[in-house]
Design a protein around this motif. Structure first.
Motif, PDB file in Angstrom:
ATOM      1  N   LEU A 310       1.549   6.621  15.648  1.00 25.41           N
ATOM      2  CA  LEU A 310       2.687   6.347  16.525  1.00 25.41           C
ATOM      3  C   LEU A 310       3.661   7.522  16.544  1.00 25.41           C
ATOM      4  CD1 LEU A 310       3.378   2.687  15.337  1.00 25.41           C
ATOM      5  CD2 LEU A 310       1.826   3.470  17.138  1.00 25.41           C
ATOM      6  N   GLY A 311       4.217   7.798  17.718  1.00 24.83           N
ATOM      7  CA  GLY A 311       5.191   8.876  17.836  1.00 24.83           C
ATOM      8  C   GLY A 311       6.468   8.583  17.094  1.00 24.83           C
ATOM      9  N   ALA A 312       6.870   7.304  17.080  1.00 26.04           N
ATOM     10  CA  ALA A 312       8.056   6.880  16.316  1.00 26.04           C
ATOM     11  C   ALA A 312       7.574   5.982  15.172  1.00 26.04           C
ATOM     12  CB  ALA A 312       9.070   6.184  17.223  1.00 26.04           C
ATOM     13  N   GLY A 313       8.127   4.751  15.062  1.00 24.14           N
ATOM     14  CA  GLY A 313       7.770   3.868  13.956  1.00 24.14           C
ATOM     15  C   GLY A 313       7.006   2.646  14.417  1.00 24.14           C
ATOM     16  N   ALA A 314       6.866   1.665  13.519  1.00 21.08           N
ATOM     17  CA  ALA A 314       6.052   0.483  13.798  1.00 21.08           C
ATOM     18  C   ALA A 314       6.898  -0.679  14.308  1.00 21.08           C
ATOM     19  CB  ALA A 314       5.272   0.072  12.559  1.00 21.08           C
ATOM     20  N   VAL A 332       0.614  -0.344   8.159  1.00 21.54           N
ATOM     21  CA  VAL A 332       1.315   0.696   8.926  1.00 21.54           C
ATOM     22  C   VAL A 332       1.015   2.051   8.303  1.00 21.54           C
ATOM     23  CG1 VAL A 332       3.571   1.575   9.644  1.00 21.54           C
ATOM     24  CG2 VAL A 332       3.172  -0.904   9.541  1.00 21.54           C
ATOM     25  N   HIS A 333       0.547   3.001   9.122  1.00 19.12           N
ATOM     26  CA  HIS A 333       0.302   4.351   8.593  1.00 19.12           C
ATOM     27  C   HIS A 333       0.284   5.365   9.738  1.00 19.12           C
ATOM     28  CE1 HIS A 333      -4.055   4.301   9.816  1.00 19.12           C
ATOM     29  NE2 HIS A 333      -3.918   2.997   9.598  1.00 19.12           N
ATOM     30  N   ASP A 334       0.422   6.635   9.379  1.00 16.83           N
ATOM     31  CA  ASP A 334       0.389   7.741  10.340  1.00 16.83           C
ATOM     32  C   ASP A 334       1.390   7.531  11.460  1.00 16.83           C
ATOM     33  OD1 ASP A 334      -1.831   9.380   9.219  1.00 16.83           O
ATOM     34  OD2 ASP A 334      -2.943   7.522   9.552  1.00 16.83           O
ATOM     35  N   ALA A 342      11.613   8.737  12.221  1.00 14.36           N
ATOM     36  CA  ALA A 342      11.100   7.379  12.447  1.00 14.36           C
ATOM     37  C   ALA A 342      11.054   6.573  11.159  1.00 14.36           C
ATOM     38  CB  ALA A 342       9.698   7.444  13.058  1.00 14.36           C
ATOM     39  N   LEU A 343      11.188   5.257  11.306  1.00 13.77           N
ATOM     40  CA  LEU A 343      11.092   4.311  10.198  1.00 13.77           C
ATOM     41  C   LEU A 343       9.844   3.450  10.379  1.00 13.77           C
ATOM     42  CD1 LEU A 343      14.818   3.176  10.232  1.00 13.77           C
ATOM     43  CD2 LEU A 343      13.775   4.820   8.671  1.00 13.77           C
ATOM     44  N   GLY A 344       9.127   3.196   9.293  1.00 16.88           N
ATOM     45  CA  GLY A 344       7.922   2.378   9.392  1.00 16.88           C
ATOM     46  C   GLY A 344       8.251   0.957   9.807  1.00 16.88           C
ATOM     47  N   ILE A 345       9.035   0.273   8.989  1.00 17.67           N
ATOM     48  CA  ILE A 345       9.509  -1.075   9.302  1.00 17.67           C
ATOM     49  C   ILE A 345      11.007  -1.097   9.043  1.00 17.67           C
ATOM     50  CG2 ILE A 345       9.381  -3.531   8.739  1.00 17.67           C
ATOM     51  CD1 ILE A 345       6.522  -3.087   7.798  1.00 17.67           C
ATOM     52  N   SER A 346      11.784  -1.363  10.079  1.00 13.89           N
ATOM     53  CA  SER A 346      13.237  -1.447   9.950  1.00 13.89           C
ATOM     54  C   SER A 346      13.686  -2.783  10.512  1.00 13.89           C
ATOM     55  CB  SER A 346      13.907  -0.300  10.710  1.00 13.89           C
ATOM     56  OG  SER A 346      15.315  -0.391  10.607  1.00 13.89           O
ATOM     57  N   VAL A 352      10.804  -9.364   4.766  1.00 17.02           N
ATOM     58  CA  VAL A 352       9.714  -8.390   4.873  1.00 17.02           C
ATOM     59  C   VAL A 352       8.832  -8.550   3.647  1.00 17.02           C
ATOM     60  CG1 VAL A 352       9.148  -5.951   5.079  1.00 17.02           C
ATOM     61  CG2 VAL A 352      11.231  -6.838   6.163  1.00 17.02           C
ATOM     62  N   CYS A 353       7.570  -8.957   3.864  1.00 13.54           N
ATOM     63  CA  CYS A 353       6.721  -9.269   2.718  1.00 13.54           C
ATOM     64  C   CYS A 353       5.248  -8.980   3.001  1.00 13.54           C
ATOM     65  CB  CYS A 353       6.896 -10.733   2.293  1.00 13.54           C
ATOM     66  SG  CYS A 353       6.633 -11.917   3.622  1.00 13.54           S
ATOM     67  N   HIS A 354       4.536  -8.595   1.964  1.00  7.10           N
ATOM     68  CA  HIS A 354       3.084  -8.407   2.004  1.00  7.10           C
ATOM     69  C   HIS A 354       2.645  -7.374   3.050  1.00  7.10           C
ATOM     70  CE1 HIS A 354       3.285 -12.861   0.675  1.00  7.10           C
ATOM     71  NE2 HIS A 354       3.308 -12.085  -0.392  1.00  7.10           N
ATOM     72  N   ASN A 355       3.441  -6.325   3.233  1.00  4.95           N
ATOM     73  CA  ASN A 355       3.094  -5.258   4.152  1.00  4.95           C
ATOM     74  C   ASN A 355       2.627  -4.034   3.371  1.00  4.95           C
ATOM     75  OD1 ASN A 355       4.149  -6.529   6.741  1.00  4.95           O
ATOM     76  ND2 ASN A 355       5.989  -6.538   5.450  1.00  4.95           N
ATOM     77  N   GLU A 356       1.731  -3.264   3.943  1.00  6.18           N
ATOM     78  CA  GLU A 356       1.297  -2.005   3.350  1.00  6.18           C
ATOM     79  C   GLU A 356       1.700  -0.871   4.289  1.00  6.18           C
ATOM     80  OE1 GLU A 356      -2.727   0.327   1.774  1.00  6.18           O
ATOM     81  OE2 GLU A 356      -2.813  -1.807   2.289  1.00  6.18           O
TER      82      GLU A 356
END
Length: 357
Positions: A310-314, A332-334, A342-346, A352-356
């Motif tokens: 992704l160009g930005a985040g997830a 979530v990666h790359d 960018a932020l992965g998860i904001s 927010v639970c059980h995310n990689e």
């Protein structure tokens, strides 16, 4: 109602406008940009929504070439299902400019700068003598690094050793003691395989192919920032079973870098949203976002999805108060391919639970 990729985008939009359950048959749906206005359950069954159009290549002097619009530089290209980047100067790392903005930052809650920056301080960057020699800049953009963000701005002109931008950066150039920058979309550095250059004067895109890529290689030109979106407040939306691909990052990213990018699935305000079993890849912005960041949203659940390339985040999502809303079981990666801020998860007020990540 069931739709297929034989239906036009207008026919699919009409089906979504009716609400209820909309089932997509498997396939690729180009030019996807569908507005949601009422309660709807949209089921993908593995369908791919592409926020752009397929490219027809021709070969010129070792490059793959296609005709594209003139004007603003294109930032996004998808080849073989992955984002490609524009030619960059320098190829890695950053150059150092000579602009200094020596004004104290008082903090957001205290009014920002000790004095208001001038327009020139927001739109001009002085560089080292000779740093621009031999570079064609009529289609160029610059990334200017700030303390916790970045601005990507188009170069409007050059006055000796000063770059002049077409819009103000988010922060003054040289503020916070940060003096790093890089340049994009300069033909002299189109040498690395997998990079491209958009000549905004003649309307042509040049791509340096990677090994095994030729005129028959599948490629998409992203056009739309979102594939599923709502302009006004909506409620009772469920979206599942899609692959989302090839959205554009065309909005004015001088405004706080990645924080200004929208989502492939994008809402301003929503009550009761359930998104699950989604793949989002090769997109210029975020995968999922609400631009109000929670002020007008509630009862959100996003789960069991894969976001990458992704160009930005997830995920960039918020709700007005804690109500059991959650983001869970995501891979979530790359990310941050175009914007390092960018932020992965904001989230705001979501569990927010059980995310990689």
């Amino acid at each position: 109602m069931k739709v297929t990729n034989c239906h036009t985008t207008e026919e699919i939009q009409s089906a979504i406008d009716m609400g209820g359950t909309i089932e997509f048959t498997p396939g690729i749906y180009e030019n996807a940009h569908f507005r949601i206005t009422k309660p709807v359950h949209i089921v993908g069954y593995g369908a791919t929504l592409v926020g752009g159009t397929k490219i027809t290549w021709r070969e010129e002097d070792g490059f793959l070439v296609c005709d594209v619009p003139k004007g603003k530089p294109l930032r996004d290209l998808v080849v073989n299902g992955a984002l490609r980047t524009r030619c960059r100067y320098p190829e890695e790392g950053y150059l150092r400019h000579e602009t200094i903005f020596d004004v104290a930052w008082l903090g957001t809650t205290k009014g920002g700068w000790e004095r208001k920056p001038t327009y020139d301080e927001m739109t001009k960057m002085h560089v080292e003598k000779g740093a621009l020699d031999g570079l064609t800049l009529h289609s160029a953009e610059a990334t200017v690094i700030h303390s916790w963000s970045d601005s990507m701005v188009q170069v409007r002109g050059v006055d000796e050793n000063t770059l002049i931008f077409d819009e103000p950066c988010w922060f003054p150039v040289g503020s916070f003691g940060r003096r790093n920058y890089c340049l994009w979309n300069i033909p002299e550095v189109l040498k690395k395989e997998g990079t491209f250059y958009h000549d905004t004067k003649i309307g042509k895109l040049y791509y340096k192919p990677m090994a095994g890529e030729d005129i028959y290689t599948e490629a998409y030109l992203p056009i739309h920032e979102s594939v599923l979106y709502a302009d006004e407040k909506v409620n009772d939306i469920e979206i599942e079973g899609f692959t989302l691909m090839a959205t554009a990052s065309t909005c004015g990213s001088a405004s706080f870098g990645a924080g200004n990018m929208v989502g492939a699935i994008n809402f301003n305000a929503i009550d009761h949203l359930y998104i699950h079993d989604i793949i989002a890849t090769a997109m210029g912005g975020y995968a999922i976002r609400n631009c109000g960041y929670g002020k007008y949203s509630s009862n959100i659940k996003i789960e069991r999805s894969h976001f990458h390339g992704l160009g930005a985040g997830a995920v960039y999502f918020g709700v007005k108060e804690r109500d059991g809303s959650e983001v869970c079981d995501l891979l979530v990666h790359d990310i941050g391919i175009y914007h390092g801020s960018a932020l992965g998860i904001s989230t705001s007020n979501l569990d927010v639970c059980h995310n990689e990540v």
